[in-house]
Design an enzyme around this catalytic site. Sequence first.
Site, PDB file in Angstrom:
ATOM      1  N   LYS A   1      28.646 -38.532 -43.388  1.00  0.00           N
ATOM      2  CA  LYS A   1      29.267 -37.624 -44.347  1.00  0.00           C
ATOM      3  C   LYS A   1      28.228 -36.927 -45.220  1.00  0.00           C
ATOM      4  CE  LYS A   1      33.600 -38.092 -43.239  1.00  0.00           C
ATOM      5  NZ  LYS A   1      34.262 -36.971 -42.534  1.00  0.00           N
TER       6      LYS A   1
ATOM      7  N   ASP B   1      43.475 -33.033 -31.216  1.00  0.00           N
ATOM      8  CA  ASP B   1      43.446 -34.465 -31.478  1.00  0.00           C
ATOM      9  C   ASP B   1      43.281 -35.184 -30.149  1.00  0.00           C
ATOM     10  OD1 ASP B   1      44.248 -37.281 -32.242  1.00  0.00           O
ATOM     11  OD2 ASP B   1      44.529 -36.269 -34.162  1.00  0.00           O
TER      12      ASP B   1
ATOM     13  N   LEU C   1      45.258 -36.340 -42.806  1.00  0.00           N
ATOM     14  CA  LEU C   1      44.845 -35.092 -43.453  1.00  0.00           C
ATOM     15  C   LEU C   1      44.902 -33.909 -42.503  1.00  0.00           C
ATOM     16  CD1 LEU C   1      41.832 -36.386 -45.558  1.00  0.00           C
ATOM     17  CD2 LEU C   1      43.793 -35.138 -46.483  1.00  0.00           C
TER      18      LEU C   1
ATOM     19  N   ASN D   1      37.709 -31.867 -39.114  1.00  0.00           N
ATOM     20  CA  ASN D   1      38.343 -32.986 -39.804  1.00  0.00           C
ATOM     21  C   ASN D   1      38.308 -34.288 -39.006  1.00  0.00           C
ATOM     22  OD1 ASN D   1      40.524 -34.165 -41.770  1.00  0.00           O
ATOM     23  ND2 ASN D   1      41.447 -34.336 -39.733  1.00  0.00           N
TER      24      ASN D   1
ATOM     25  N   TYR E   1      29.176 -44.320 -41.719  1.00  0.00           N
ATOM     26  CA  TYR E   1      30.119 -43.313 -42.217  1.00  0.00           C
ATOM     27  C   TYR E   1      29.507 -42.536 -43.380  1.00  0.00           C
ATOM     28  CZ  TYR E   1      34.477 -41.499 -44.266  1.00  0.00           C
ATOM     29  OH  TYR E   1      35.465 -40.694 -44.791  1.00  0.00           O
TER      30      TYR E   1
ATOM     31  N   ASP F   1      37.546 -33.646 -26.399  1.00  0.00           N
ATOM     32  CA  ASP F   1      36.625 -34.397 -27.254  1.00  0.00           C
ATOM     33  C   ASP F   1      35.641 -33.403 -27.863  1.00  0.00           C
ATOM     34  OD1 ASP F   1      34.730 -35.998 -28.440  1.00  0.00           O
ATOM     35  OD2 ASP F   1      34.371 -37.249 -26.675  1.00  0.00           O
TER      36      ASP F   1
ATOM     37  N   THR G   1      45.298 -42.161 -45.465  1.00  0.00           N
ATOM     38  CA  THR G   1      45.198 -41.905 -44.032  1.00  0.00           C
ATOM     39  C   THR G   1      44.985 -43.239 -43.327  1.00  0.00           C
ATOM     40  OG1 THR G   1      42.782 -41.688 -43.943  1.00  0.00           O
ATOM     41  CG2 THR G   1      44.034 -39.722 -44.572  1.00  0.00           C
TER      42      THR G   1
END
Length: 308
Positions: free
Chosen positions: A182, A38, A19, A107, A178, A80, A212
């Site tokens: 979120k 990244d 994404l 993201n 997770y 990071d 992904t």
Amino acid sequence: MSGICEGRVVVVTGAGRGLGRAHALAFAAEGARLVVNDLGVRLDGGTPGAEGPDTPGTPAARAVAEIHAAGGTAVAHHGDIATPEGAASLVTAALDTYGRLDTLVNNAGFLRDRMLVNLDEDDWDAVLRVHLKGHFLPLRHAAAHWRAETKAGRTPTARIVNTASGAGLLGSVGQAGYSAAKAGIVALTLVAAAELARYGVQVNAIAPAARTRMTERAFATAMTAPATGFDAMAPENVSPLVVWLGSAASDGVTGRVFEAEGGRITVMEGWRPGPTADKGARRGPAEAGETVRKLLARAEPPGAVYGA
């Protein structure tokens, strides 16, 4: 392309693959100048092996090369973003390279899925660190810059797009860390939208469904690309909404969460008061239970937890 982001400077974290890469390419196609972040880690956040962050083959460098090949402008950032130094250098990279910062897309993330009884504390901490802290720190440093700009009489037209998930809205079996992270991102989005509006900053979140590294294994059947026709799970389907939210054209839209999947966009509506009963006095436990039963009979049933 419409050039909806012409001249804007956009930072995208976790933009080497999936994404994030799709978002970065879409922003560049609309005239934005990019900082492509990244760290280049494995799916579980581990070290990628011999390939270090400065090698030309790393995900950030590859995404930047794609943007350049298409005639766009981008630089790579390998820090990071879940550390104060990495998050600060992310904002600095935009200011030093382009002299401004207009949009932040948070993201970056990875997975360490376990059922609750098998979930180690280290795995819990690692997932919350990269997702939740990895949203908070870049947001905080970008917001500090925009606040300083406003105090200097240069109120920006700034945008932040956070990445939540259906797991954070409904829960997901085997993804306690997770899902919690979120859900935290959704709450962070609401607070940031309220606090930062005075500085010209709009903050929204998306809950995307796309193919992904994090979904193609867990939901292999649903994520498989069709042989022909519309590929509903292509990550590029989500990016137009992110680009619009990151542009000046989204004026007035803040504190919202959107689901995006294929050609579908949904405005998500969070916790709202449902059926209620006020006695005006204290209840005993049995009476409280009887009241709850009556209220639940009038309430909308909750959405199903993913994987249940």
